[in-house]
Design a protein around this motif. Sequence first.
Motif, short mmCIF file in Angstrom:
data_model
loop_
_atom_site.label_atom_id
_atom_site.label_comp_id
_atom_site.label_asym_id
_atom_site.label_seq_id
_atom_site.Cartn_x
_atom_site.Cartn_y
_atom_site.Cartn_z
N LEU A 117 42.65 -18.67 36.68
CA LEU A 117 41.81 -17.95 37.64
C LEU A 117 40.83 -17.11 36.85
O LEU A 117 41.21 -16.42 35.88
CB LEU A 117 42.65 -17.08 38.57
N PHE A 118 39.54 -17.14 37.25
CA PHE A 118 38.48 -16.49 36.51
C PHE A 118 37.56 -15.77 37.50
O PHE A 118 37.50 -16.13 38.68
CB PHE A 118 37.66 -17.52 35.72
N ALA A 119 36.82 -14.78 37.01
CA ALA A 119 35.85 -14.07 37.84
C ALA A 119 34.57 -13.86 37.05
O ALA A 119 34.60 -13.71 35.82
CB ALA A 119 36.42 -12.73 38.30
N VAL A 120 33.44 -13.83 37.77
CA VAL A 120 32.14 -13.66 37.14
C VAL A 120 31.16 -13.11 38.17
O VAL A 120 31.29 -13.38 39.37
CB VAL A 120 31.64 -15.00 36.55
N ASP A 121 30.19 -12.32 37.69
CA ASP A 121 29.14 -11.85 38.59
C ASP A 121 28.15 -12.98 38.89
O ASP A 121 28.06 -13.95 38.15
CB ASP A 121 28.39 -10.68 37.95
N ARG A 122 27.37 -12.81 39.94
CA ARG A 122 26.44 -13.86 40.34
C ARG A 122 25.33 -14.07 39.32
O ARG A 122 24.64 -15.10 39.37
CB ARG A 122 25.84 -13.54 41.71
N ASP A 123 25.14 -13.13 38.38
CA ASP A 123 24.15 -13.32 37.33
C ASP A 123 24.77 -13.78 36.02
O ASP A 123 24.10 -13.86 34.99
CB ASP A 123 23.34 -12.05 37.11
N GLY A 124 26.07 -14.10 36.04
CA GLY A 124 26.76 -14.55 34.85
C GLY A 124 27.42 -13.45 34.05
O GLY A 124 28.08 -13.72 33.04
N GLY A 125 27.28 -12.20 34.46
CA GLY A 125 27.87 -11.09 33.73
C GLY A 125 29.30 -10.80 34.15
O GLY A 125 29.82 -11.33 35.13
N ASN A 126 29.94 -9.91 33.37
CA ASN A 126 31.30 -9.43 33.66
C ASN A 126 32.30 -10.58 33.85
O ASN A 126 33.14 -10.55 34.75
CB ASN A 126 31.30 -8.54 34.91
N TYR A 127 32.18 -11.57 32.97
CA TYR A 127 33.14 -12.68 33.00
C TYR A 127 34.51 -12.19 32.58
O TYR A 127 34.66 -11.44 31.61
CB TYR A 127 32.67 -13.79 32.07
N LEU A 128 35.55 -12.61 33.32
CA LEU A 128 36.92 -12.20 33.01
C LEU A 128 37.89 -13.29 33.40
O LEU A 128 37.82 -13.82 34.52
CB LEU A 128 37.27 -10.91 33.76
#
Length: 659
Positions: A117-128
């Motif tokens: 499971l992964f998360a990311v902002d809509r601009d590609g930032g704050n990937y985790l």
Amino acid sequence: MRPGWSIALLVVASVRICAPAWAQGSTLPPVDAFFGNNAFGGAQLSPSGRYLAMRTNRDGLRDFLAVIDLETKEAKAVASFTDLDVDNFRWVNDSRLVFDVRDSEYASADQEGAPGLFAVDRDGGNYLQLAQRSIRQRSPQPWNTFLLAQSGSQDSEWIYVARPMFDKNDKYFGTRLRRLNTLTGKAEVGPEPDVEVSTFMLDAKGEPRLAMLYGDIKTVMHYRDPATGKWREVASFDTYRGARDAIKPLGFGPDGTLYVVANAGEDTASLRTFDFAAGTVNKEAVVVTRGYDFDGSLLGNGKLLGVRVTTDAEADVWFDPAMKALQAAVDKALPGAINMIDAPARTSVPWVLVKSYSDRQPLRYLLFYTQTGKLELVGNTYPKIDPTLMGRQETVRFKARDGLDIPGLLTLPPGGTRKNLPMVVLVHGGPWVRGASWGWNPESQFLASRGYAVLEVEFRGSTGFGMHHVEAGLKQWGLAMQNDIADGTRWAIDQGIADPKRICIAGASYGGYATLMGLVNDPDLYRCGIDWIGVTDIELMYTGTWFSKPEFSEGYMRYGMPYLIGDPVKDADQLKATSPIQQASRIRQPLLLAYGDEDKRVPLYHGKKFYAAVKRNNKLVEWVTYAGEGHGWSLAKNRIDFWQRVERFLDRHIGPGRQ
């Protein structure tokens, strides 16, 4: 993960589709057009409706996650990998997304790791990375962390996730609920009842409100009171024998009303509301689909606007007058198609996302601009398919020999010819499911493109057509269920559609079983058979011998299978008579067998044992196994190889050029 990078605009300004190069000549559409990996994996509007997320690929890349700002038309790839494919994805809020992954280059049994499971902002930032893919990875959450079926509130950085639990012997013992922060990866224990739970359901505000236990004997529903926060049992029914009393929760309305699917004393199930005080479904139905069990979902954006439902086909039915008018405008712009509308969750932007399909047009996604009526194509799920070269499909009904009304689908080759055709009787798996509904399907359309009529029969035992239809199939493997398929075949002959000398029966899983029993029971009806991943020995389903344990739970084998298929002791003679392995010497028709060597549901020994028995008296048997494959073909190269084999096999035995 690669950093976000700008890509060419993915939205096309016209819905016109140019025919592929092969369509401009006389050659047939290639196999990979039907069974290759899709270049487009769907799209979702953000809660505000301004942004569109999609899974796609191009230029030889793995499937990646892209986001388009629909106001500025700027598109960006926000999550991509060199060795993995983005799979399921979802908006957390208007700025953030979560997703999991798969590896399209390895068969299902060869996959290394969980979906993660992964998360990311809509601009590609704050990937985790939120959850591990294996026990060797170090991530905030363990590998058994999965998205819930519902999106949640979509107004904060928090989501709820499910955590199925397994003991040291890999035996499942319930699911836990966790509240997960997608910016930090930290999790909190969710509000859970003090009992075993299989699944959770969120209410319209995104809070856990319902918990279901699908037990070996009883299915139990628990409800979390909004006022006290305490859980209590509100309904239960027999898991296998209580189908007429079953309650299927569908979702919560904005006012807290629970909508369920239930029979409530009727033959067909309908959409109803649930009375928590009484612990029963309300007598008055909300939506009734005459002749069909209600099968669908709720549609809304702050209020209940309508339902998405499947009868002959899947379509939207609106309660809201404005949405009815919008549906009419979309249908006018896209005539001859089923058009389903996804409206934004919390705002009124001048566009909606439309999913459109027909019997000849594979599912495609478009933006419809409500003020101008303009359409923009977002993506095609099968971009190599030219709809003008596909066959037409129609719903059919016929009477079984005992008078039972049997539904089905008939797909005809392109060109409209419907007389004296070679035909494939394509039997669905399950068997306690519904087969395909009206619409483009790669298997039936591939066969139709090769000149075959394709008949799909909703034999008794199939779901979706009322309880009487289901119960008529109890303990009828190889008997009345099989007769329904044969009666449908004879109906097609009587109608002049099928050439009685050029009919082949085919199917996977239960459909593979029915293929083999069709060759046994009706040798003069079927010229050949194609069985992939099919059951060959009912006894093996209970015993799991040959060094492999069956995938089925102990409870299902103890309580479900004896009721649905037959008791291994009381019905031993019937089960022996209806097991293909016991009748293998009677099968003399050409036969194609295909199995995955890592299948847990129908293990390889089903196929190997039957192949050894049938080839003693039948020299026209072809055999293939696919390494690493489970219950179906996950790799494109294996799907393409299999259907190429099917094409050659059919051409040899019932091909359009043969008489």
